[in-house]
Design a protein around this motif. Structure first.
Motif, PDB file in Angstrom:
ATOM      1  N   ARG A 104       0.811  -1.215   0.000  1.00 48.73           N
ATOM      2  CA  ARG A 104       0.000   0.000   0.000  1.00 48.73           C
ATOM      3  C   ARG A 104       0.850   1.272   0.000  1.00 48.73           C
ATOM      4  O   ARG A 104       0.615   2.189  -0.793  1.00 48.73           O
ATOM      5  CB  ARG A 104      -0.959   0.020   1.190  1.00 48.73           C
ATOM      6  CG  ARG A 104      -1.816   1.300   1.244  1.00 48.73           C
ATOM      7  CD  ARG A 104      -2.764   1.299   2.429  1.00 48.73           C
ATOM      8  NE  ARG A 104      -3.783   0.276   2.292  1.00 48.73           N
ATOM      9  CZ  ARG A 104      -4.923   0.440   1.618  1.00 48.73           C
ATOM     10  NH1 ARG A 104      -5.172   1.598   0.998  1.00 48.73           N
ATOM     11  NH2 ARG A 104      -5.809  -0.531   1.538  1.00 48.73           N
TER      12      ARG A 104
ATOM     13  N   LEU B 281       2.723   1.996  -3.292  1.00 50.51           N
ATOM     14  CA  LEU B 281       1.786   2.323  -4.365  1.00 50.51           C
ATOM     15  C   LEU B 281       1.193   3.717  -4.159  1.00 50.51           C
ATOM     16  O   LEU B 281       0.953   4.450  -5.123  1.00 50.51           O
ATOM     17  CB  LEU B 281       0.676   1.281  -4.433  1.00 50.51           C
ATOM     18  CG  LEU B 281       1.088  -0.099  -4.944  1.00 50.51           C
ATOM     19  CD1 LEU B 281      -0.063  -1.088  -4.779  1.00 50.51           C
ATOM     20  CD2 LEU B 281       1.531  -0.040  -6.407  1.00 50.51           C
ATOM     21  N   GLN B 282       0.982   4.090  -2.901  1.00 43.51           N
ATOM     22  CA  GLN B 282       0.435   5.413  -2.627  1.00 43.51           C
ATOM     23  C   GLN B 282       1.445   6.502  -2.995  1.00 43.51           C
ATOM     24  O   GLN B 282       1.066   7.552  -3.529  1.00 43.51           O
ATOM     25  CB  GLN B 282       0.052   5.524  -1.146  1.00 43.51           C
ATOM     26  CG  GLN B 282      -0.725   6.792  -0.812  1.00 43.51           C
ATOM     27  CD  GLN B 282      -1.403   6.697   0.531  1.00 43.51           C
ATOM     28  OE1 GLN B 282      -2.294   5.866   0.739  1.00 43.51           O
ATOM     29  NE2 GLN B 282      -0.977   7.527   1.467  1.00 43.51           N
TER      30      GLN B 282
ATOM     31  N   CYS C  14       1.247   6.835  -6.751  1.00 47.38           N
ATOM     32  CA  CYS C  14       0.077   7.626  -7.153  1.00 47.38           C
ATOM     33  C   CYS C  14       0.279   9.101  -6.830  1.00 47.38           C
ATOM     34  O   CYS C  14      -0.146   9.981  -7.594  1.00 47.38           O
ATOM     35  CB  CYS C  14      -1.177   7.095  -6.455  1.00 47.38           C
ATOM     36  SG  CYS C  14      -1.690   5.447  -6.979  1.00 47.38           S
TER      37      CYS C  14
ATOM     38  N   THR D 249      -5.057   4.747  -4.674  1.00 45.48           N
ATOM     39  CA  THR D 249      -4.501   3.506  -4.143  1.00 45.48           C
ATOM     40  C   THR D 249      -5.630   2.545  -3.789  1.00 45.48           C
ATOM     41  O   THR D 249      -5.553   1.341  -4.081  1.00 45.48           O
ATOM     42  CB  THR D 249      -3.633   3.786  -2.901  1.00 45.48           C
ATOM     43  OG1 THR D 249      -2.601   4.710  -3.247  1.00 45.48           O
ATOM     44  CG2 THR D 249      -2.997   2.501  -2.377  1.00 45.48           C
TER      45      THR D 249
ATOM     46  N   THR E 161      -6.944   1.169  -6.898  1.00 46.00           N
ATOM     47  CA  THR E 161      -6.030   0.139  -7.399  1.00 46.00           C
ATOM     48  C   THR E 161      -6.351  -1.206  -6.776  1.00 46.00           C
ATOM     49  O   THR E 161      -6.436  -2.236  -7.473  1.00 46.00           O
ATOM     50  CB  THR E 161      -4.566   0.523  -7.092  1.00 46.00           C
ATOM     51  OG1 THR E 161      -4.240   1.711  -7.823  1.00 46.00           O
ATOM     52  CG2 THR E 161      -3.611  -0.592  -7.480  1.00 46.00           C
TER      53      THR E 161
ATOM     54  N   ALA F 103      -1.977   0.396 -10.840  1.00 45.27           N
ATOM     55  CA  ALA F 103      -2.009   1.715 -10.200  1.00 45.27           C
ATOM     56  C   ALA F 103      -1.747   2.823 -11.213  1.00 45.27           C
ATOM     57  O   ALA F 103      -2.420   3.868 -11.206  1.00 45.27           O
ATOM     58  CB  ALA F 103      -0.977   1.768  -9.082  1.00 45.27           C
TER      59      ALA F 103
END
Length: 335
Positions: A34, A37-38, A41, A55, A58, A83
């Motif tokens: 997480r 990926l955040q 983004c 996220t 995603t 993502a």
């Protein structure tokens, strides 16, 4: 260079969870990705709230497409691909995620939707390229926003995450030639947007503030709490880049202009002069959380986040964010 086609432990566990439709097991496997990926983004969107939302989007897409994952690519690669495309879909629908011209002549372009990123939400692994300081600082995030959406995605996948051209092309549904061309154009644009002293965004990651940065932050806080405008001005480089978001047309390029603006807005005048401050960090940068106590109020309330880029003991860039009622950073609302 291509990835091994044999699934690893993460890929095998993901496939097993997908086949069993075990949502709890699936969440446990994907949740570890997480934070990175955040951050990805956030680089695409420059907005912390949007990065959180995308996220989550995603993970929803990953759940719905779970049976399509065969383990031919690494799970991390597959997640980043989803993502990235979720962000591209968002950008296709939202036309307010394009920088707009600053109102002041020669001030360039502004990113009014920019939000700071709390360091506490960054991935914990200091070796991860996704948290390299030079690619999470505000100047870099703003520069990247000047790229068209797909060019931005190419640049982040190739130059930030270090993906091979073929891998980036597969993720974006482009040819390798298109990716190579887009990357070349993106590098020119980003270098043109970064301040002159910030052209090298590929520097080594740094995770602790320097002694010099700590001293300047302390002096900045002391000046605010003493209502010392002269002391505050003494901390600023003459060629200061100053932005106060989300106010339009707020970018100025000299320390004198910044101070004139503070004076005209009534800073340090009665009713606007009872400050308490907390030193913090955002975007791997030194920052100060400014709390103001208004007339008749018993508490100091979170008012502004000042993010500082410090060069040779002076503040070279100051980006202020209106923080009233904003929970971005996990800071206390009052002191």
């Amino acid at each position: 260079m291509t990835e091994a086609r044999q699934p690893g432990d993460d890929e095998a566990a993901f496939i097993a969870a997908a086949r069993s439709n075990d949502a709890a097991r699936f969440a446990l496997i994907t949740e570890r990705y997480r934070r990175e990926l955040q951050v990805h983004c956030y680089r695409m969107l420059a907005n912390y709230d949007d990065a959180q939302d995308l996220t989550q989007e995603t993970f929803l897409r990953v759940w719905h497409r779970r049976e399509s994952f065969q383990g031919r690519a690494a799970l991390r690669t597959w997640l980043y691909r989803i993502a990235t495309n979720a962000c591209l879909d968002f950008l296709d629908k939202r036309n307010d995620r394009t920088p707009v011209p600053a109102e002041l002549p020669g001030a360039g372009w502004e990113v009014h939707y920019l939000q700071p990123y709390p360091d506490r939400m960054l991935p914990e692994d200091p070796q991860e390229s996704v948290v390299a300081r030079e690619t999470i600082e505000l100047a870099f995030i703003v520069a990247v926003q000047h790229l068209p959406a797909r060019q931005r995605a190419v640049f982040i996948l190739r130059d930030v995450l270090g993906w091979p051209a073929a891998q980036a092309a597969g993720a974006l549904g482009l040819s390798v030639a298109s990716v190579t061309s887009a990357l070349q154009r993106a590098r020119v644009t980003v270098r043109g947007q970064l301040p002159g002293r910030r052209l090298d965004w590929r520097g080594a990651a740094t995770y602790e503030l320097s002694d010099e940065e700590r001293v300047v932050v302390k002096s900045y806080i002391d000046a605010h709490e003493r209502n010392d405008l002269d002391g505050l001005m003494a901390l600023l480089r003459a060629d200061l880049r100053f932005t106060m978001l989300p106010e339009p047309g707020a970018l100025v390029v000299t320390a004198e202009d910044a101070v004139d603006g503070w004076v005209s807005s009534g800073l340090f005048r009665r009713g606007y002069d009872d400050w308490r401050c907390i030193a913090t960090t955002v975007n791997r940068m030194p920052a100060a959380a400014l709390y103001l106590r208004g007339p008749g109020d018993r508490e100091h309330r979170l008012f502004n986040i000042a993010v500082l880029h410090i060069v040779e003991g002076k503040i070279a860039e100051l980006t202020g964010f209106d923080a009233t009622g904003k929970p971005w950073l996990g800071l206390p609302a009052t002191l």
